[in-house]
Scaffold this motif. Structure first.
Motif, mmCIF file in Angstrom:
data_model
loop_
_atom_site.group_PDB
_atom_site.id
_atom_site.type_symbol
_atom_site.label_atom_id
_atom_site.label_comp_id
_atom_site.label_asym_id
_atom_site.label_seq_id
_atom_site.Cartn_x
_atom_site.Cartn_y
_atom_site.Cartn_z
ATOM 1 N N ALA A 1 -18.598 104.397 -53.707
ATOM 2 C CA ALA A 1 -18.120 105.652 -53.120
ATOM 3 C C ALA A 1 -17.625 105.488 -51.691
ATOM 4 N N ARG A 2 -17.815 104.328 -51.088
ATOM 5 C CA ARG A 2 -17.543 104.155 -49.656
ATOM 6 C C ARG A 2 -16.116 104.541 -49.248
ATOM 7 N N PRO A 3 -15.069 104.198 -50.013
ATOM 8 C CA PRO A 3 -13.714 104.607 -49.576
ATOM 9 C C PRO A 3 -13.575 106.116 -49.406
ATOM 10 N N VAL A 4 -14.234 106.867 -50.256
ATOM 11 C CA VAL A 4 -14.177 108.325 -50.165
ATOM 12 C C VAL A 4 -14.996 108.809 -48.971
ATOM 13 N N LEU A 5 -16.181 108.258 -48.795
ATOM 14 C CA LEU A 5 -17.018 108.652 -47.666
ATOM 15 C C LEU A 5 -16.339 108.316 -46.346
ATOM 16 N N ASN A 6 -15.687 107.165 -46.284
ATOM 17 C CA ASN A 6 -14.994 106.762 -45.058
ATOM 18 C C ASN A 6 -13.820 107.684 -44.735
ATOM 19 N N ALA A 7 -13.165 108.197 -45.757
ATOM 20 C CA ALA A 7 -12.044 109.105 -45.526
ATOM 21 C C ALA A 7 -12.507 110.420 -44.914
ATOM 22 N N LEU A 8 -13.731 110.801 -45.210
ATOM 23 C CA LEU A 8 -14.239 112.092 -44.752
ATOM 24 C C LEU A 8 -15.113 111.997 -43.510
ATOM 25 N N GLY A 9 -15.647 110.817 -43.221
ATOM 26 C CA GLY A 9 -16.593 110.715 -42.123
ATOM 27 C C GLY A 9 -16.346 109.516 -41.235
ATOM 28 N N GLU A 10 -16.905 109.588 -40.026
ATOM 29 C CA GLU A 10 -16.760 108.480 -39.092
ATOM 30 C C GLU A 10 -17.974 107.562 -39.099
ATOM 31 N N ARG A 11 -19.051 107.972 -39.753
ATOM 32 C CA ARG A 11 -20.200 107.080 -39.887
ATOM 33 C C ARG A 11 -21.009 107.447 -41.123
ATOM 34 N N ILE A 12 -21.656 106.419 -41.681
ATOM 35 C CA ILE A 12 -22.511 106.574 -42.852
ATOM 36 C C ILE A 12 -23.888 106.044 -42.471
ATOM 37 N N LEU A 13 -24.888 106.912 -42.539
ATOM 38 C CA LEU A 13 -26.250 106.527 -42.202
ATOM 39 C C LEU A 13 -27.059 106.420 -43.488
ATOM 40 N N LEU A 14 -27.417 105.215 -43.888
ATOM 41 C CA LEU A 14 -28.228 105.012 -45.082
ATOM 42 C C LEU A 14 -29.689 105.159 -44.685
ATOM 43 N N VAL A 15 -30.344 106.191 -45.205
ATOM 44 C CA VAL A 15 -31.695 106.538 -44.743
ATOM 45 C C VAL A 15 -32.767 106.329 -45.810
ATOM 46 N N GLY A 16 -32.397 105.863 -46.992
ATOM 47 C CA GLY A 16 -33.405 105.625 -48.018
ATOM 48 C C GLY A 16 -32.762 105.386 -49.365
ATOM 49 N N THR A 17 -33.597 105.250 -50.371
ATOM 50 C CA THR A 17 -33.112 104.979 -51.723
ATOM 51 C C THR A 17 -33.353 106.146 -52.679
ATOM 52 N N GLY A 18 -34.045 107.181 -52.211
ATOM 53 C CA GLY A 18 -34.342 108.325 -53.064
ATOM 54 C C GLY A 18 -33.650 109.578 -52.592
ATOM 55 N N GLN A 19 -34.442 110.557 -52.130
ATOM 56 C CA GLN A 19 -33.893 111.837 -51.679
ATOM 57 C C GLN A 19 -34.189 112.086 -50.197
ATOM 58 N N GLU A 20 -34.338 111.018 -49.438
ATOM 59 C CA GLU A 20 -34.669 111.165 -48.019
ATOM 60 C C GLU A 20 -33.572 111.875 -47.228
ATOM 61 N N ALA A 21 -32.324 111.716 -47.645
ATOM 62 C CA ALA A 21 -31.215 112.309 -46.890
ATOM 63 C C ALA A 21 -31.295 113.832 -46.896
ATOM 64 N N SER A 22 -31.638 114.425 -48.024
ATOM 65 C CA SER A 22 -31.756 115.887 -48.081
ATOM 66 C C SER A 22 -32.862 116.386 -47.169
ATOM 67 N N ARG A 23 -33.938 115.632 -47.070
ATOM 68 C CA ARG A 23 -35.024 116.019 -46.184
ATOM 69 C C ARG A 23 -34.611 115.902 -44.708
ATOM 70 N N LEU A 24 -33.922 114.815 -44.382
ATOM 71 C CA LEU A 24 -33.446 114.639 -43.013
ATOM 72 C C LEU A 24 -32.461 115.736 -42.642
ATOM 73 N N LYS A 25 -31.611 116.138 -43.572
ATOM 74 C CA LYS A 25 -30.623 117.181 -43.280
ATOM 75 C C LYS A 25 -31.300 118.485 -42.859
ATOM 76 N N LEU A 26 -32.421 118.815 -43.467
ATOM 77 C CA LEU A 26 -33.138 120.029 -43.080
ATOM 78 C C LEU A 26 -33.600 119.953 -41.632
ATOM 79 N N ILE A 27 -34.080 118.776 -41.222
ATOM 80 C CA ILE A 27 -34.531 118.601 -39.846
ATOM 81 C C ILE A 27 -33.349 118.697 -38.884
ATOM 82 N N VAL A 28 -32.254 118.057 -39.238
ATOM 83 C CA VAL A 28 -31.061 118.099 -38.382
ATOM 84 C C VAL A 28 -30.573 119.533 -38.209
ATOM 85 N N ASN A 29 -30.521 120.295 -39.290
ATOM 86 C CA ASN A 29 -30.014 121.654 -39.190
ATOM 87 C C ASN A 29 -30.981 122.581 -38.461
#
Length: 278
Positions: free
Chosen positions: A143-171
């Motif tokens: 998926a990286r070509p698509v992610l790169n087209a939409l964003g300036e950085r990709i932060l890999l934060v885990g292998t499960g559902q950690e990103a959704s949890r981090l997003k709540l903290i960020v927001n």
């Protein structure tokens, strides 16, 4: 690359338009067919049914309002996806729904990235989002070509559902910063300090916070065109509370301020509209 964007609201539409600009072939579908047809005028393909929207996609992005909506779409989407297609789940759904969506993807043996974004419609349109990503590296590479087209950085934060949890903290942090900015601007007005003096101090150096500076400008200009609507900011704080099981006093005060902004008719205005609520 062939990309299907499911959800043609503000964020989904901005993503689709950016992908078109960067040379991707974009198919879009929305439960509100008129939204998808609007994107067709920009060059996207907008078939009438969900299954047709998935037939050629290498990457499928879901960007809809909440976990229930994503789950409803995913139940139809996953069996219809190509076996090698990657599901990029970019909606902010909270911890519980994120886990349920991962389980659904695994049941259908489809590769999935838990991938909410940090940034609103403007960054989506100009390709400067930050991706918070959790999932297998093979899916990320695909998926990286698509992610790169939409964003300036990709932060890999885990292998499960950690990103959704981090997003709540960020927001939650974003909501607190916006309310704080609204209140310090009022303090400037009350004690006779030009707002510009405050913004000069915090515009550069260790106190620099571009996000807060942007919101301060919106508040000063009384410009509340939705980038990150109040109702979605409130939704995310409520999801964070569900995940944590409690709510710290400061976050409770931020949630109260957002709720009062919704009650005052600002639900779909940008979160900067909290400045209108004392």
């Amino acid at each position: 690359m062939n990309v299907t964007v499911l959800g043609a609201g503000n964020m989904g539409a901005a993503m689709a338009a950016r992908l078109l600009d960067t040379g991707h072939h974009v198919t879009t579908w929305d439960r509100n067919a008129d939204r998808a047809q609007h994107l067709a005028t920009l060059g996207a393909t907008a078939p009438p049914d969900l299954r047709s929207a998935l037939s050629t996609a290498s990457v499928v992005i879901t960007m809809v309002t909440n976990g229930e909506a994503v789950h409803s779409i995913a139940e139809q989407m996953l069996p219809a996806m190509r076996p090698d297609a990657v599901w990029v789940q970019a909606s902010t759904v909270g911890a519980e729904w994120a886990d349920r969506l991962r389980a659904l993807a695994q049941a259908h043996r489809r590769p999935m990235l838990d991938a909410p974004v940090s940034g609103s419609t403007g960054p989506a349109r100009n390709g400067s989002l930050s991706w918070l990503v959790a999932g297998p590296s093979t899916a990320l590479d695909a998926a990286r070509p698509v992610l790169n087209a939409l964003g300036e950085r990709i932060l890999l934060v885990g292998t499960g559902q950690e990103a959704s949890r981090l997003k709540l903290i960020v927001n939650t942090w974003m909501g607190a910063a916006t309310v704080a900015m609204a209140d310090v601007l009022v303090a400037c007005d009350r004690i006779g300090i030009p707002r510009s003096a405050l913004l000069e101090v915090i515009g550069t150096g260790p106190l620099a916070m571009p996000y807060a500076i942007q919101k301060a400008q919106f508040m000063t200009d009384h410009n509340y065109a939705a980038g990150f609507p109040v109702e979605l900011a409130l939704k995310d704080i409520r999801l964070a509370e569900q995940a944590e099981g409690s709510q710290p006093p400061l976050v409770r005060a931020v949630a109260d301020r957002l709720q009062r902004a919704v009650d005052a008719g600002h639900a779909r205005d940008d979160i900067a509209a909290v400045a209108t609520i004392g």
